[in-house]
Design an enzyme around this catalytic site. Structure first.
Site, PDB file in Angstrom:
ATOM      1  CB  CYS A   1       4.119   3.259  -4.880  1.00 43.76           C
ATOM      2  SG  CYS A   1       3.933   1.453  -4.670  1.00 43.76           S
TER       3      CYS A   1
ATOM      4  CG  HIS B   1       3.881   1.913  -0.304  1.00 43.45           C
ATOM      5  ND1 HIS B   1       3.334   2.417  -1.465  1.00 43.45           N
ATOM      6  CD2 HIS B   1       4.118   2.997   0.488  1.00 43.45           C
ATOM      7  CE1 HIS B   1       3.229   3.727  -1.376  1.00 43.45           C
ATOM      8  NE2 HIS B   1       3.710   4.103  -0.202  1.00 43.45           N
TER       9      HIS B   1
ATOM     10  CG  HIS C   1       5.560   7.220   0.265  1.00 45.46           C
ATOM     11  ND1 HIS C   1       4.421   6.598   0.697  1.00 45.46           N
ATOM     12  CD2 HIS C   1       5.887   8.109   1.250  1.00 45.46           C
ATOM     13  CE1 HIS C   1       4.065   7.067   1.883  1.00 45.46           C
ATOM     14  NE2 HIS C   1       4.935   7.981   2.240  1.00 45.46           N
TER      15      HIS C   1
END
Length: 258
Positions: free
Chosen positions: A152, A30, A42
């Protein structure tokens, strides 16, 4: 940071850094932008994507901030209208290790780091510009999450470079998405060798070569199908559905030097 690891300490972070943390046994990472004051902006799934229809759906759940029975005292619950959120660094890491994404690496270092989603040949913009993009998208969104085309890592790379793949029918900027697809593709393309040889090492070498070539060609720093897009122009185009249209306000990139 070295050849085998981009691991860094929290004390070394500065606003504008592209950071990431591995999830699900190092299968998926991530990514986000550290903006200072222990905050990370994010892009998360937030239930927007209907699904890929593959086993990857179970991995997408890990793209969100940490879930705890005890609410975080510093993180404000995100709105549901888009998936760009702000979290404290601890919630972003979700118990994982902190890594920093590398930019403007040499071709040799890029290929040596066999795992995608850790570095790029592309050059980053100044840190204040990166933080501005991240904060702007926090308030305006980054479109609909898609693991292959708009995830992401795509978000973080756009914040760092301003580069965007305009044709959403193709793969996004994400290096880890290329890795997910590139491995099986390399195996398939090396299969015809079985017709002329039973040398396992030869087939393995071909598969590795195909995989490395696909990663290199798909890197945001090498692609010809990207444009420099201002964050204000990006969000207006997302709102009108005109992202794939090219206007003079978008600066075309020169062809990469071969």
């Amino acid at each position: 940071m070295g050849l085998f690891s981009n691991r860094v300490s929290k004390d070394s972070l500065k606003p504008g850094d592209h950071i990431y943390s591995w999830r699900t046994a190092y299968i998926y990472a991530h990514h986000g932008i550290y903006v200072g004051d222990n905050k990370v902006i994010h892009f998360t799934r937030r239930g927007q994507e209907v699904g890929t229809g593959t086993m990857l759906d179970v991995l997408l759940v890990s793209s969100g901030p940490a879930r705890s029975q005890v609410p975080c005292s510093t993180c404000i619950p995100p709105e549901e209208d888009h998936g760009v959120v702000s979290s404290c660094l601890n919630c972003f890491l979700a118990g994982g290790i902190l890594y920093r994404f590398e930019y403007a690496v040499s071709p040799a270092l890029f290929l040596a780091k066999a795992r995608g989603g850790t570095c790029t040949l592309a050059v980053t913009d100044p840190d204040d510009v990166v933080v501005h993009r991240a904060n702007y998208l926090l308030n305006n969104g980054f479109g609909c999450y898609n693991v292959f085309k708009n995830n992401c890592e795509d978000f973080a790379i756009y914040c760092k470079t301003g580069l965007l793949v305009l044709d959403k029918r193709t793969m996004g900027q994400s290096g880890q998405a290329v890795s997910i697809i590139g491995g099986p593709l390399a195996a398939v393309l090396s299969t015809p060798l079985r017709l002329v040889t039973t040398n396992v090492y030869g087939m393995a070498a071909t598969a590795v070569g195909v995989y490395c070539a696909s990663r290199y060609a798909a890197d945001i720093g090498m692609r010809r199908d990207v444009m420099k897009v201002s964050v204000e122009d990006l969000t207006s185009r997302l709102a009108t559905g005109a992202l794939q249209l090219v206007e003079p306000s978008m600066q075309a990139l020169p062809a990469p030097i071969s």
